[in-house]
Design a protein around this motif. Structure first.
Motif, PDB file in Angstrom:
ATOM      1  N   ARG A 118     -58.929 -96.606   3.315  1.00  0.00           N
ATOM      2  CA  ARG A 118     -59.605 -95.307   3.474  1.00  0.00           C
ATOM      3  C   ARG A 118     -61.122 -95.496   3.543  1.00  0.00           C
ATOM      4  O   ARG A 118     -61.802 -94.795   4.277  1.00  0.00           O
ATOM      5  N   HIS A 126     -55.411 -93.230  11.565  1.00  0.00           N
ATOM      6  CA  HIS A 126     -54.873 -92.628  10.334  1.00  0.00           C
ATOM      7  C   HIS A 126     -54.716 -93.708   9.270  1.00  0.00           C
ATOM      8  O   HIS A 126     -54.340 -94.835   9.571  1.00  0.00           O
ATOM      9  N   ASP A 139     -53.358 -91.593   2.309  1.00  0.00           N
ATOM     10  CA  ASP A 139     -54.346 -91.147   1.314  1.00  0.00           C
ATOM     11  C   ASP A 139     -53.942 -91.434  -0.132  1.00  0.00           C
ATOM     12  O   ASP A 139     -54.714 -91.176  -1.048  1.00  0.00           O
ATOM     13  N   HIS A 166     -48.160 -81.206   5.886  1.00  0.00           N
ATOM     14  CA  HIS A 166     -49.120 -80.537   4.990  1.00  0.00           C
ATOM     15  C   HIS A 166     -50.118 -79.671   5.763  1.00  0.00           C
ATOM     16  O   HIS A 166     -50.866 -78.901   5.156  1.00  0.00           O
TER      17      HIS A 166
END
Ligand code: DAT
Ligand code: MG
Length: 135
Positions: free
Chosen positions: A86, A116, A119, A52
């Motif tokens: 997150r 990381h 999401d 992305h």
């Protein structure tokens, strides 16, 4: 509902011996480690994972960084795992991440932001398949 998130301590986090401290945060929160592997990320997997961002000027440096040494890749499991992971990790740029978050406590700039986390639940499924070849 129990959910899985893909989490990866990036090469700077592994080099700085932060694995134990970071895993501890997920466990203290009430999430659990369902799987973990120390691994080297191939350029092919790195380029797919960050697909992305392929058109961004920093893409080449990002792939170089993530392939610069071993990562500690994990499946973190629990209720609302993706959202909870997150929120423990904090915003993308450690310089803007509040103290108390992993990036806020352990990172200084966006180019090496320690960790990381998936999401979304859909991306978690994709990332787990990409890195571990399994569901
Ligand atoms: P996140 O990792 O918070 O999900 P992302 O998916 O937008 O953020 O970007 C993936 C990674 O790319 C990020 O962890 C660090 C790097 N990155 C993002 N924006 C950047 C920028 N402006 N300069 C350098 N690296 C950047
Ligand atoms: Mg992302």
């Amino acid at each position: 509902m129990t959910e899985k998130a893909f989490v990866m301590i990036k090469p700077d986090g592994v080099r700085r011996a932060l694995i134990g401290k970071i895993v501890n945060r997920f466990e203290e929160k009430g999430l659990s480690l369902a799987w973990a592997e120390m691994m080297n990320v191939s350029r092919e997997i790195a380029e797919t994972h960050y697909g992305h961002l392929r058109d961004k000027p920093f893409f080449g440096d990002l792939v170089d960084y993530i392939t610069s040494g071993p990562v500690f890749a994990m499946i973190v499991e629990g209720k609302g795992a993706v959202k909870n992971v997150r929120s423990l990790i904090g915003p993308t740029d450690p310089a803007a991440a509040p103290p108390g978050t992993i990036r806020g406590d352990y990172g200084v700039d966006v180019e090496e932001n320690v960790i990381h986390g998936s999401d979304s639940p859909d991306n978690a499924v994709r990332e787990i398949a990409l890195f571990f070849n399994r569901m």
